[in-house]
Design a protein around this motif. Structure first.
Motif, PDB file in Angstrom:
ATOM      1  N   ILE A   1      41.261  33.506  50.450  1.00  0.00           N
ATOM      2  CA  ILE A   1      41.522  33.138  49.064  1.00  0.00           C
ATOM      3  C   ILE A   1      43.021  33.203  48.768  1.00  0.00           C
ATOM      4  O   ILE A   1      43.563  32.413  47.988  1.00  0.00           O
ATOM      5  CB  ILE A   1      40.755  34.063  48.092  1.00  0.00           C
ATOM      6  N   ALA A   2      43.726  34.105  49.429  1.00  0.00           N
ATOM      7  CA  ALA A   2      45.150  34.325  49.150  1.00  0.00           C
ATOM      8  C   ALA A   2      46.006  33.127  49.529  1.00  0.00           C
ATOM      9  O   ALA A   2      46.884  32.710  48.766  1.00  0.00           O
ATOM     10  CB  ALA A   2      45.636  35.578  49.879  1.00  0.00           C
TER      11      ALA A   2
ATOM     12  N   GLU B   1      32.835  25.727  37.461  1.00  0.00           N
ATOM     13  CA  GLU B   1      32.740  27.193  37.426  1.00  0.00           C
ATOM     14  C   GLU B   1      31.384  27.609  36.883  1.00  0.00           C
ATOM     15  O   GLU B   1      30.842  26.981  35.970  1.00  0.00           O
ATOM     16  CB  GLU B   1      33.865  27.778  36.568  1.00  0.00           C
ATOM     17  N   ASP B   2      30.838  28.681  37.457  1.00  0.00           N
ATOM     18  CA  ASP B   2      29.528  29.178  37.054  1.00  0.00           C
ATOM     19  C   ASP B   2      29.509  30.691  37.235  1.00  0.00           C
ATOM     20  O   ASP B   2      30.471  31.286  37.749  1.00  0.00           O
ATOM     21  CB  ASP B   2      28.441  28.512  37.903  1.00  0.00           C
TER      22      ASP B   2
ATOM     23  N   ILE C   1      34.099  33.269  45.300  1.00  0.00           N
ATOM     24  CA  ILE C   1      33.379  34.154  44.381  1.00  0.00           C
ATOM     25  C   ILE C   1      34.304  35.285  43.962  1.00  0.00           C
ATOM     26  O   ILE C   1      35.053  35.849  44.775  1.00  0.00           O
ATOM     27  CB  ILE C   1      32.108  34.721  45.053  1.00  0.00           C
ATOM     28  N   GLU C   2      34.264  35.622  42.706  1.00  0.00           N
ATOM     29  CA  GLU C   2      35.129  36.657  42.125  1.00  0.00           C
ATOM     30  C   GLU C   2      35.032  37.975  42.910  1.00  0.00           C
ATOM     31  O   GLU C   2      33.944  38.418  43.278  1.00  0.00           O
ATOM     32  CB  GLU C   2      34.713  36.887  40.670  1.00  0.00           C
TER      33      GLU C   2
ATOM     34  N   GLN D   1      29.117  37.468  38.652  1.00  0.00           N
ATOM     35  CA  GLN D   1      30.426  37.143  39.217  1.00  0.00           C
ATOM     36  C   GLN D   1      30.730  35.665  38.977  1.00  0.00           C
ATOM     37  O   GLN D   1      29.838  34.810  39.043  1.00  0.00           O
ATOM     38  CB  GLN D   1      30.445  37.421  40.727  1.00  0.00           C
ATOM     39  N   ASN D   2      32.001  35.361  38.718  1.00  0.00           N
ATOM     40  CA  ASN D   2      32.412  33.969  38.547  1.00  0.00           C
ATOM     41  C   ASN D   2      32.415  33.260  39.899  1.00  0.00           C
ATOM     42  O   ASN D   2      32.978  33.756  40.876  1.00  0.00           O
ATOM     43  CB  ASN D   2      33.811  33.893  37.938  1.00  0.00           C
ATOM     44  N   VAL D   3      31.783  32.105  39.947  1.00  0.00           N
ATOM     45  CA  VAL D   3      31.720  31.289  41.164  1.00  0.00           C
ATOM     46  C   VAL D   3      32.463  29.980  40.898  1.00  0.00           C
ATOM     47  O   VAL D   3      32.166  29.270  39.934  1.00  0.00           O
ATOM     48  CB  VAL D   3      30.270  30.993  41.580  1.00  0.00           C
ATOM     49  N   THR D   4      33.446  29.682  41.752  1.00  0.00           N
ATOM     50  CA  THR D   4      34.254  28.467  41.600  1.00  0.00           C
ATOM     51  C   THR D   4      33.980  27.520  42.759  1.00  0.00           C
ATOM     52  O   THR D   4      34.074  27.908  43.924  1.00  0.00           O
ATOM     53  CB  THR D   4      35.751  28.808  41.559  1.00  0.00           C
TER      54      THR D   4
END
Length: 421
Positions: free
Chosen positions: A247-248, A131-132, A186-187, A138-141
């Motif tokens: 994403i869902a 995670e970054d 991405i968030e 924004q959080n990037v996974t």
């Protein structure tokens, strides 16, 4: 005879289906996965030594040993490994259970024997998450995952042309599929991106062995061995698909296959360099043995152009192993404990893998027991291995493991000439 071959055939087919998910190690990300051609449980419990040979056990890593066989030997092993994976911040536990090999060996002449079977050559099995935060806060996974492996079908022949000198050769056919996936989300964005790379791999290699086992005294034998595992020449048929996904629910929204032919990557070659092993040991027949081995490999020439991992490099690899066994009294009638074979060993492996400029080394301590079954030469082998691989430096992972091996070595006589009274 037909029944015996039918049972073996069914087992080999079952093994082919089963052997694909053999590890959960993050180090299986690199190369063609974790190498798993470690030999039989008897050899593994002596630090992985391959130089020792006797008349009732299969030796998967020393084809010259088949010249010693006096009985047909069936060999199989199941292992269970507990892992603790640790980085600078946290640790996790996982486990995996495998069928490690199925093999048969039998004498075909007074000083010659043959063997065949199937075992895994390498395994890929990992799932990593990072995670970054991007420039938009924004959080990037990122999720990295892989599965699959290479299996190996082998045929070995050992022959003793003159007393105390044995030679042997093995032909290996390696095959399997490796799949690697990278997914990024991405968030606050509904769709993520996914890159899936698949390699279908086939290829041959050979193992050659020379053993010299002279009697030093009436009871004691010197064991010396030279083994060469030739360069493994593999051809990889590659494919790559890049897509977006929901994403869902993870379903693909839109995707396209990459034109790897235009990049010169649709078919690539993987050349795993030659391994040379020298060994020396000393012992008393059916009583005790102690030996050591040194192996080296010019792994610095290896590369996998299709994966193109930027933080990975290779250097020359080497392994030092020592081990042996002790049998108090194999003929004892009054004490079962005296007929048990007690094995132990250790090894230190410089794997040749460099990640983030850090060497990934492996150290293991092994021990185990050969438990006689009934009144014949068959036995149940139970072994343990404690080890550690990797480092927590430079953002890497240290892997601690406990491996339990349970193997069967069963003996029988084939090709018995019928007698008519």
């Amino acid at each position: 005879m037909v029944k015996n071959f039918l049972i073996i055939g069914i087992c080999l087919v079952s093994f082919t289906i089963y052997a694909q998910n053999g590890t959960i190690s993050p180090f299986s990300t690199f190369g063609v996965g974790d190498f798993r051609n470690n030999g039989t449980v008897e050899n593994q419990m002596m630090g992985g030594l391959r130089l020792y040979a006797d008349s009732i056990h299969v030796n998967l890593r020393n084809p010259a040993a088949y010249s010693k066989l006096k009985l047909t030997a069936y060999s199989a092993n199941i292992s269970h490994t507990e892992f603790r994976l640790e980085d600078a911040n946290e640790s996790q536990r996982a486990s995996v259970t495998n069928l490690d090999y199925l093999a048969v060996g039998f004498p075909i002449a007074r000083n010659a024997g043959i063997g065949f079977g199937l075992m895994p050559f390498s395994s890929v099995g990992f799932s990593l998450l990072s995670e970054d935060v991007n420039t938009a806060n924004q959080n990037v996974t990122n999720v990295f995952a892989g599965e699959g492996g290479l299996n190996r079908v082998f045929l070995s022949l050992g022959y003793e042309p003159v007393k105390n000198v044995a030679i042997g050769a093995t032909i290996n056919y390696n095959f399997g599929t490796l799949e690697y996936e990278r997914a990024q989300s991405i968030e606050d964005i509904l769709f993520g991106s996914r890159d899936i790379r698949t390699s279908r791999i086939t290829g041959f290699d050979f193992n050659y062995a020379l053993s010299f086992t002279p009697k030093i005294t009436k009871k004691h034998t010197l064991f010396s061995h030279i083994g060469v595992d030739t360069q493994v020449n593999l051809v990889s048929e590659n494919s790559e698909r890049i897509s977006s996904f929901s994403i869902a629910n993870g379903s693909e929204i839109e995707g396209a296959d990459v034109d790897l032919a235009a990049l010169g990557l649709s078919n690539t070659e993987l050349k795993i360099p030659t391994i040379t092993t020298i060994g020396l040991g000393y012992g008393e027949d059916k009583k005790w043995f102690f030996g050591g081995e040194y192996s080296f490999q010019a792994l610095s020439s290896f590369s996998n152009d299709f994966l193109g991992q930027e933080n990975v490099a290779y250097q020359d690899a080497s392994t030092i192993a020592v081990g042996g066994f002790f049998i108090p009294d194999y003929r004892s009638i009054s004490s079962y404990l005296k007929r048990i074979t007690y094995r132990a060993g250790m090894r230190y492996e410089q794997t040749g893998l460099l990640v983030n400029d850090k060497e990934i080394n492996n150290f293991g301590i092994t021990f185990g027991f050969g438990l006689p079954l009934g009144g014949n030469f068959s036995n149940l082998n139970v072994g343990f291995e404690l080890g550690r691989r990797g480092t927590t430096d430079a953002g890497l992972i240290e892997e601690s493991y406990l491996k339990l091996n349970v193997g069967l070595s069963l003996n029988d006589k084939w090709f018995i000439k019928r007698k008519i009274n």
